[in-house]
Design an enzyme around this catalytic site. Structure first.
Site, mmCIF file in Angstrom:
data_model
loop_
_atom_site.group_PDB
_atom_site.id
_atom_site.type_symbol
_atom_site.label_atom_id
_atom_site.label_comp_id
_atom_site.label_asym_id
_atom_site.label_seq_id
_atom_site.Cartn_x
_atom_site.Cartn_y
_atom_site.Cartn_z
ATOM 1 N N ASP A 78 0.813 -1.220 0.000
ATOM 2 C CA ASP A 78 0.000 0.000 0.000
ATOM 3 C C ASP A 78 0.844 1.268 0.000
ATOM 4 O OD1 ASP A 78 -2.533 1.326 0.089
ATOM 5 O OD2 ASP A 78 -2.278 1.675 2.233
ATOM 6 N N SER A 97 -6.654 5.239 0.181
ATOM 7 C CA SER A 97 -7.050 3.951 -0.393
ATOM 8 C C SER A 97 -8.537 3.708 -0.177
ATOM 9 C CB SER A 97 -6.249 2.820 0.259
ATOM 10 O OG SER A 97 -4.860 3.021 0.121
ATOM 11 N N GLN A 136 -5.665 -1.932 -6.670
ATOM 12 C CA GLN A 136 -6.202 -0.987 -5.696
ATOM 13 C C GLN A 136 -6.852 0.184 -6.409
ATOM 14 O OE1 GLN A 136 -3.852 2.139 -3.211
ATOM 15 N NE2 GLN A 136 -4.038 0.355 -1.874
#
Length: 295
Positions: free
Chosen positions: A211, A236, A286
């Site tokens: 991430d 995110s 993502q």
């Protein structure tokens, strides 16, 4: 006299959740971030730890799918409740809810599989320079001290990643503001220290790191420097990973990332994580909020 904890020791402590009841776990600390919320990779990794603690050790994770629902409060412990959805002959499924202040902040579904043989193929590993030929973060970041807002900001960035040796193949977004580039990026990473052989630990550390840089590729397409310089606001929204082959997070891994599209205040990015010998270990997708600040 006890030896001082290393940054990797602290990160491993972060992932060593306290079990407070059957199927209920608690993360007692949060890693420092540049923004006043819990780092998304931390929540995802801790949730996967909680799920994995309820699964037999001979069933490694093969996928996770997750949604970030609310910003996490770094001053408050996060409680993870695990729902044992299914224990089949080949697959085990778990659902995890992360809770703070009585509200869910994150949902994760993870699947685990007993080993079996089957068909096999993979994409080839893209070209990339030797990671040891690239500068470390501590060597690279001081050159951008003025751009980033001073030595204190540089040190905060270093503190957020001090357990991981992460090296950019090309310049990061904040080093190329105003330069529109192909929406692709590569980084090499490994932990700053050796790890035990526990498969869950390596998968969760890769989840943590995954991430950190994935939305960079979105920024390159628009010449934006990112959250470090304040020319976009981002977070995110969801995160999915597929674990294809065994790997070690304490050995060099190439994270190859690209963005196929951005629209509606959101950007989509996908990544592939390869071992140094060319095995495709992990696939990642993502979507995140990527907004240009008003005013």
């Amino acid at each position: 006299m006890n030896e001082p904890l290393t940054p990797l020791d602290e990160l491993l402590g972060l992932l060593d959740l306290e079990q407070i009841e059957e199927n209920i776990f608690r993360g007692t600390t949060s890693h420092p971030t540049l923004v006043p919320r819990v780092f998304g990779g931390q929540v995802a990794a801790q949730a996967l730890v909680a799920a994995g603690r309820t699964v037999p050790g001979d069933r490694p994770a093969h996928s996770l799918h997750s949604y970030f629902l609310r910003p996490g409060d770094p001053a408050v412990p996060i409680v993870y409740t695990v729902d044992r959805i299914r224990d089949g002959r080949s697959f085990t499924t778990r659902r995890v809810v992360a809770v703070q202040h009585g509200q869910p902040i994150f949902h994760l579904s993870a699947s685990f599989q007993a080993h079996e043989e089957g068909l096999e193929h993979q994409e080839p590993m893209p070209a990339a320079p030797d990671p040891l030929s690239l500068p470390t973060a501590a060597e690279m970041l001081p050159a951008y001290t003025d751009l980033l807002g001073g030595p204190e900001v540089v040190q905060r960035i270093l503190d957020t990643r001090d357990a991981v040796d992460l090296r950019y193949v090309d310049a990061p977004p904040f080093a190329s503001v105003g330069e529109v580039r192909e929406p692709k990026s590569q980084v090499w990473f490994r932990t700053n220290g050796k790890l035990d052989d526990d498969w869950l630990l390596h998968v969760c550390l890769a989840t943590y790191v995954s991430d950190m840089t994935l939305l960079d590729s979105v920024l390159f397409a628009h010449g934006r420097g990112g959250w470090a310089v304040g020319d976009v606001v981002g977070a995110s929204l969801d995160h999915a990973m597929w674990f294809h082959r065994p790997f070690r997070a304490d050995e060099w891994l190439l994270y190859d990332q690209e963005s196929p599209t951005a629209q509606g205040g959101r950007g989509l990015a996908r990544g592939r994580i390869f071992t140094a010998d060319g095995r495709l270990a992990v696939s990642v997708i993502q979507e995140g909020v990527v907004r240009v600040p008003r005013g």
